[in-house]
Design an enzyme around this catalytic site. Structure first.
Site, PDB file in Angstrom:
ATOM      1  N   ASP A  21       0.821  -1.219   0.000  1.00 47.76           N
ATOM      2  CA  ASP A  21       0.000   0.000   0.000  1.00 47.76           C
ATOM      3  C   ASP A  21       0.850   1.262   0.000  1.00 47.76           C
ATOM      4  O   ASP A  21       1.832   1.352   0.754  1.00 47.76           O
ATOM      5  CB  ASP A  21      -0.844   0.039   1.282  1.00 47.76           C
ATOM      6  CG  ASP A  21      -2.314  -0.213   1.028  1.00 47.76           C
ATOM      7  OD1 ASP A  21      -2.761  -0.093  -0.130  1.00 47.76           O
ATOM      8  OD2 ASP A  21      -3.021  -0.543   1.990  1.00 47.76           O
TER       9      ASP A  21
ATOM     10  N   LYS B 246      -0.507  -0.250  -4.355  1.00 45.00           N
ATOM     11  CA  LYS B 246      -1.951   0.026  -4.324  1.00 45.00           C
ATOM     12  C   LYS B 246      -2.170   1.437  -3.800  1.00 45.00           C
ATOM     13  O   LYS B 246      -1.500   1.846  -2.842  1.00 45.00           O
ATOM     14  CB  LYS B 246      -2.663  -0.991  -3.435  1.00 45.00           C
ATOM     15  CG  LYS B 246      -4.156  -0.690  -3.251  1.00 45.00           C
ATOM     16  CD  LYS B 246      -4.896  -1.846  -2.654  1.00 45.00           C
ATOM     17  CE  LYS B 246      -4.887  -1.935  -1.160  1.00 45.00           C
ATOM     18  NZ  LYS B 246      -5.461  -0.792  -0.438  1.00 45.00           N
TER      19      LYS B 246
ATOM     20  N   GLU C 167      -5.424   4.380  -2.909  1.00 42.63           N
ATOM     21  CA  GLU C 167      -6.840   4.708  -2.841  1.00 42.63           C
ATOM     22  C   GLU C 167      -7.103   5.758  -3.911  1.00 42.63           C
ATOM     23  O   GLU C 167      -6.445   6.795  -3.949  1.00 42.63           O
ATOM     24  CB  GLU C 167      -7.197   5.159  -1.431  1.00 42.63           C
ATOM     25  CG  GLU C 167      -6.975   4.027  -0.441  1.00 42.63           C
ATOM     26  CD  GLU C 167      -7.379   4.326   0.988  1.00 42.63           C
ATOM     27  OE1 GLU C 167      -8.000   5.375   1.249  1.00 42.63           O
ATOM     28  OE2 GLU C 167      -7.076   3.483   1.861  1.00 42.63           O
TER      29      GLU C 167
ATOM     30  N   GLU D 265     -13.906  -1.851  -2.122  1.00 39.03           N
ATOM     31  CA  GLU D 265     -14.166  -2.084  -0.695  1.00 39.03           C
ATOM     32  C   GLU D 265     -15.547  -1.586  -0.307  1.00 39.03           C
ATOM     33  O   GLU D 265     -15.905  -0.425  -0.597  1.00 39.03           O
ATOM     34  CB  GLU D 265     -13.089  -1.385   0.159  1.00 39.03           C
ATOM     35  CG  GLU D 265     -13.339  -1.578   1.658  1.00 39.03           C
ATOM     36  CD  GLU D 265     -12.157  -1.252   2.556  1.00 39.03           C
ATOM     37  OE1 GLU D 265     -11.064  -0.932   2.041  1.00 39.03           O
ATOM     38  OE2 GLU D 265     -12.340  -1.329   3.788  1.00 39.03           O
TER      39      GLU D 265
HETATM   40  O1  KIV Z   1      -5.001  -1.834   4.011  1.00 36.35           O
HETATM   41  C1  KIV Z   1      -5.679  -2.840   3.790  1.00 36.35           C
HETATM   42  O2  KIV Z   1      -5.612  -3.846   4.484  1.00 36.35           O
HETATM   43  C2  KIV Z   1      -6.574  -2.813   2.656  1.00 36.35           C
HETATM   44  C3  KIV Z   1      -7.577  -3.920   2.592  1.00 36.35           C
HETATM   45  C4  KIV Z   1      -8.767  -3.522   3.375  1.00 36.35           C
HETATM   46  C5  KIV Z   1      -7.919  -4.279   1.220  1.00 36.35           C
HETATM   47  O3  KIV Z   1      -6.539  -1.938   1.856  1.00 36.35           O
END
Ligand code: KIV
Length: 276
Positions: free
Chosen positions: A95, A124, A126, A193
């Site tokens: 992330d 990843k 948002e 989500e």
């Molecule tokens: O940070 C995380 O764990 C996520 C999941 C909820 C997909 O983004």
């Protein structure tokens, strides 16, 4: 040298974006989970999880914060590096945390850190219309990108909490359009989500890249969950989409195998885990 290429011929070749696209075409659900350390990473690998995400949820389940907002790039790099040491087969995604992609250049610099220092194969973020140029910029530098839509935990202080998204027609249309635009901009995976089942299905059918859902219904091309939720480690009230896979499992490995099996057979998520 070329370890990845050599392993391609082994009995359990590493999952790549090509593998995930083939699974999408074949209609085989992708089983994904979050992970934050090497010991659990070994178990996830043994359970045949396809995609492992070092999520900024680590801020809540590891660090004890109320939200993911305090998580830093340094934190994600640290945990990604630990997870990478335990993995062989799963595709590793990390992330980009809060404010680590405030401009294309900042996003690029931080993605490079997650990949070079952490060992991530994909980043990843948002996303929405505001992140199109960032996704395009990363894709233009050959960085694999997962675009996260629907409930965006990094925005909870602005949006007013952890709530189901896309329930009215306008909001649903915006999520569907954002998903199409993000794919067009170069996103390789879309993660949804906390949205109604019908919207999860509509987005999945509209896209040509794998769509992975968490609380987005049974029709997405795969499922992802927070590891500590499905192992019943998280205390307190859990989201509707969480199923306790430790129940009757006997060991964490058996629980993880149960999760993978239930995703692959589409036994999970059942209607009680979904939103309308
Ligand atoms: O940070 C995380 O764990 C996520 C999941 C909820 C997909 O983004």
């Amino acid at each position: 040298m070329y370890t990845q290429l050599q392993l391609r011929d082994s009995a359990r070749p590493p999952v790549t974006l090509t593998t995930l696209n083939k699974m999408r075409t074949a209609g085989e659900p992708i089983a994904a989970l979050t992970c934050y350390d090497a010991s659990f990473a070994v178990l996830l690998d043994e359970a045949n999880v396809d995609v492992v995400l070092v999520g900024d949820s680590l801020g809540m389940v590891i660090q004890g914060h109320d939200t993911t907002v305090p998580v830093t790039v340094e934190d994600v790099v640290y945990h990604t590096r630990a997870v990478a040491r335990g993995l062989h087969r799963p595709f590793l995604v990390a992330d980009l945390p809060f404010m680590s992609y405030s401009s294309p250049e900042v996003a690029l610099a931080n993605s490079v850190r997650l990949m070079q220092e952490g060992g991530a194969r994909m980043v990843k973020l948002e996303s929405g219309a505001e992140q199109l140029r960032i996704v395009e910029f990363l894709a233009g530098h050959d960085i694999a990108v997962c675009a996260h839509l629907g409930l965006k935990p990094q925005s909870v202080h602005k949006t007013g909490g952890f709530r189901v998204q896309g329930r009215n027609a306008d909001a649903a249309e915006r999520i569907l359009q954002d998903a199409k635009d993000l794919q067009q901009a170069g996103a390789d995976i879309v993660l949804l989500e906390c949205i109604p089942t019908a919207l999860g299905k509509a987005v999945t059918e509209a896209l040509e890249v794998p769509v992975i859902g968490i609380g987005a219904g049974p029709d997405t091309g795969g499922q992802i969950q927070v590891l500590y939720d499905i192992l019943d480690i998280t205390s307190g009230r859990k989201p509707r989409f969480v199923r306790n896979f430790m129940q009757g499992a006997g060991s964490p490995l058996a629980a993880l195998q149960g999760y993978v099996g239930a995703v692959k057979s589409r036994e999970y998520p059942a209607s009680e885990h979904c939103f309308s």
